[in-house]
Structure formats: C-alpha cells, structure tokens
Scaffold this motif. Structure first.
Motif, short mmCIF file in Angstrom:
data_model
loop_
_atom_site.label_atom_id
_atom_site.label_comp_id
_atom_site.label_asym_id
_atom_site.label_seq_id
_atom_site.Cartn_x
_atom_site.Cartn_y
_atom_site.Cartn_z
N VAL A 62 -2.82 9.81 11.35
CA VAL A 62 -3.09 10.97 10.50
C VAL A 62 -1.90 11.92 10.64
CG1 VAL A 62 -4.44 12.18 12.29
CG2 VAL A 62 -4.74 12.78 9.87
N ASP A 63 -1.40 12.40 9.52
CA ASP A 63 -0.24 13.28 9.55
C ASP A 63 -0.01 13.87 8.16
OD1 ASP A 63 1.90 14.68 10.63
OD2 ASP A 63 2.98 12.90 11.29
N VAL A 64 1.04 14.66 8.07
CA VAL A 64 1.44 15.27 6.80
C VAL A 64 2.90 14.91 6.55
CG1 VAL A 64 1.76 17.43 5.52
CG2 VAL A 64 -0.18 17.18 7.09
N ILE A 65 3.18 14.47 5.34
CA ILE A 65 4.56 14.24 4.91
C ILE A 65 5.05 15.56 4.33
CG2 ILE A 65 6.05 13.01 3.29
CD1 ILE A 65 3.96 10.72 3.37
N HIS A 66 6.05 16.15 4.96
CA HIS A 66 6.62 17.42 4.49
C HIS A 66 7.87 17.08 3.70
CE1 HIS A 66 3.89 19.79 6.94
NE2 HIS A 66 4.14 18.94 7.92
N LEU A 67 7.89 17.50 2.44
CA LEU A 67 9.02 17.23 1.57
C LEU A 67 9.91 18.48 1.49
CD1 LEU A 67 6.88 15.44 -1.10
CD2 LEU A 67 8.43 14.35 0.52
N ASP A 68 11.20 18.26 1.38
CA ASP A 68 12.17 19.34 1.32
C ASP A 68 11.93 20.21 0.09
OD1 ASP A 68 14.35 21.03 1.30
OD2 ASP A 68 15.84 19.43 1.25
N HIS A 103 12.56 18.40 -7.80
CA HIS A 103 11.24 17.76 -7.84
C HIS A 103 11.31 16.23 -7.95
CE1 HIS A 103 6.94 17.55 -8.35
NE2 HIS A 103 7.09 16.90 -9.49
N PRO A 104 12.18 15.67 -8.81
CA PRO A 104 12.25 14.20 -8.87
C PRO A 104 12.64 13.57 -7.54
CG PRO A 104 13.28 15.15 -10.81
CD PRO A 104 12.99 16.29 -9.87
N LEU A 105 13.51 14.23 -6.77
CA LEU A 105 13.90 13.70 -5.46
C LEU A 105 12.74 13.77 -4.46
CD1 LEU A 105 17.55 15.00 -5.06
CD2 LEU A 105 16.76 12.67 -5.60
N ARG A 106 11.95 14.82 -4.55
CA ARG A 106 10.76 14.91 -3.67
C ARG A 106 9.79 13.78 -3.99
NH1 ARG A 106 8.76 20.99 -4.06
NH2 ARG A 106 9.67 20.74 -6.10
N LEU A 107 9.62 13.48 -5.28
CA LEU A 107 8.73 12.39 -5.68
C LEU A 107 9.24 11.05 -5.14
CD1 LEU A 107 7.99 13.40 -9.37
CD2 LEU A 107 6.49 13.68 -7.37
N LEU A 108 10.55 10.84 -5.19
CA LEU A 108 11.13 9.61 -4.66
C LEU A 108 10.89 9.51 -3.16
CD1 LEU A 108 12.83 7.05 -4.91
CD2 LEU A 108 14.87 8.52 -4.65
N ALA A 118 2.97 14.07 -8.21
CA ALA A 118 2.89 13.65 -6.80
C ALA A 118 1.79 12.61 -6.62
CB ALA A 118 2.65 14.87 -5.91
N GLN A 119 0.67 12.82 -7.30
CA GLN A 119 -0.41 11.84 -7.22
C GLN A 119 0.06 10.51 -7.80
OE1 GLN A 119 -3.67 12.23 -9.91
NE2 GLN A 119 -5.09 11.19 -8.52
N ALA A 120 0.80 10.55 -8.91
CA ALA A 120 1.30 9.31 -9.51
C ALA A 120 2.26 8.60 -8.57
CB ALA A 120 1.98 9.61 -10.85
N ALA A 121 3.15 9.34 -7.91
CA ALA A 121 4.08 8.73 -6.95
C ALA A 121 3.32 8.07 -5.81
CB ALA A 121 5.06 9.77 -6.41
N ALA A 122 2.27 8.74 -5.34
CA ALA A 122 1.45 8.18 -4.26
C ALA A 122 0.74 6.92 -4.73
CB ALA A 122 0.44 9.22 -3.78
N MET A 123 0.17 6.97 -5.93
CA MET A 123 -0.52 5.79 -6.46
C MET A 123 0.43 4.61 -6.62
SD MET A 123 -3.02 7.40 -9.35
CE MET A 123 -4.20 6.06 -9.49
N SER A 149 3.05 18.09 -3.94
CA SER A 149 4.48 17.98 -4.26
C SER A 149 5.36 18.53 -3.14
CB SER A 149 4.80 18.69 -5.58
OG SER A 149 4.54 20.07 -5.47
N ARG A 150 4.77 19.26 -2.19
CA ARG A 150 5.52 19.75 -1.04
C ARG A 150 4.98 19.19 0.28
NH1 ARG A 150 5.33 26.00 -2.31
NH2 ARG A 150 3.21 25.33 -2.63
#
Length: 191
Positions: free
Chosen positions: A40-46, A51-56, A94-99, A20-21
C-alpha cells in the motif's frame, strides 16, 4: 517496495484511487475469508511536470506495480463529479492511464463510485475519508500505525476491499450498520 509475492491459491486484488498528482494503490491477497495487505502506498507525481508527462509516469509506475504483484483483478475508484471541469478532465485522464496500465496486461478491471466504496466499508455513502481509513484498518486488522496511512493509500485499499465484498459476498468481512455497533463489538479500537 517488498519483494514480489508468490501466487498462492488465493486471489490478488489491486485497488487504485487515481489522481493526476497523487495516486493511491493497495494490493490485497485474499485467501478464503481473510485478506492481507501485500503493498500500500501513494505514487506522487511531479506537480511541475506537464500533465501528459505525469500521465506517462503514472502509467509506467502502475505497470511496474502490476508486474511485481501480478494481480488477478483490479478495482478503480471512478471520478463522478467535481466543481472544476478542468480538474475533472485531468482526473478522468489519470483514471484512463491507470486503467490502461492494468488492461494492457489483460487484467479484468472494475470501477466503483466513491459512494459505493464508502457504503461497502462503513455502511454510509457519505462517510469521511478518515472514517473509511478507520474501517480499512479494522477490517484488514492493520497495526495501529495504519491510522497515519495517507488517505489516498487507504482509499485504494478501500476500493480493493469493496471489490472483494462485491465479488465474494457470502465470504465478505462483516458489514456494520453503524459506527456505534462496530465500536460496541470492538471496544479495543477506541484506544
């Protein structure tokens, strides 16, 4: 991010370690018995964002990665347990958003538990993240600087390698029964 690759005769696998982060992702191009890393990288969320905005943002950024690399298949690490129910709920979202970022583009998706991923790469389901990163580096023949790869990123590559091994067992990279055996057969990795 490098330019979009051309699809060859091989298979492109997207591995995702959702968070989620911080969400790690790795893209492998599999050609025969070999795989090379396309990204290969990491998506860093604010962390200050709701939390809903991070998922978006996660959904949007993974969607852009899918559009760029056009994977044939996706493998995600599945959250299985945690001490804090709120943290597990956020991780599951977060897993659901990724899926959804992958499935809305009609890409087949498979989940693996952390133990399955660790066992596929190290032979032990309780290996450390650093041991997994070491094996990712060795199996994918990454340069020495990959030892500094963020753990979320190496975990994502590990998920992709695990899927590759499960998918094409006869052509999978060699599994080692122990660290000692791997190091005996690869003394150059002791540097």
């Amino acid at each position: 991010m490098p330019p979009s690759p051309e699809h060859a005769d091989g298979l492109i696998i997207l591995g995702i370690d959702p968070g989620s982060r911080h969400t790690g992702y790795g893209v492998l191009a599999v050609e025969g018995e070999r795989a090379r890393v396309l990204a290969v990288d990491v998506i860093h969320l604010d962390e200050q964002a709701a939390h809903p905005l991070r998922l978006l943002r996660l959904f949007e950024q993974l969607g852009a990665i899918v559009e760029r690399y056009r994977p044939d298949e996706c493998a995600l690490e599945m959250p299985v347990y945690g001490r804090n129910p709120q943290s597990m709920l956020k991780l599951g979202r977060a897993q659901a958003a990724a899926m959804l970022a992958v499935l809305t583009r009609q890409i087949p998706t498979v989940e693996y538990t952390p133990k399955e991923v660790k066992k596929a790469l190290t032979g032990r389901g309780n290996a450390t993240k650093e041991q997994v990163r070491f094996m990712v580096q060795a199996l994918l023949e990454l340069p020495a600087e990959a030892a500094r790869l963020a753990l979320d990123a190496s975990d994502a590559l590990a998920v992709a390698v695990c899927h590759w091994q499960h998918r094409t067992c006869p052509h999978a990279p060699r599994r080692y029964s122990s660290w000692a055996r791997f190091l005996r057969e690869h003394p150059e990795r002791l540097e």
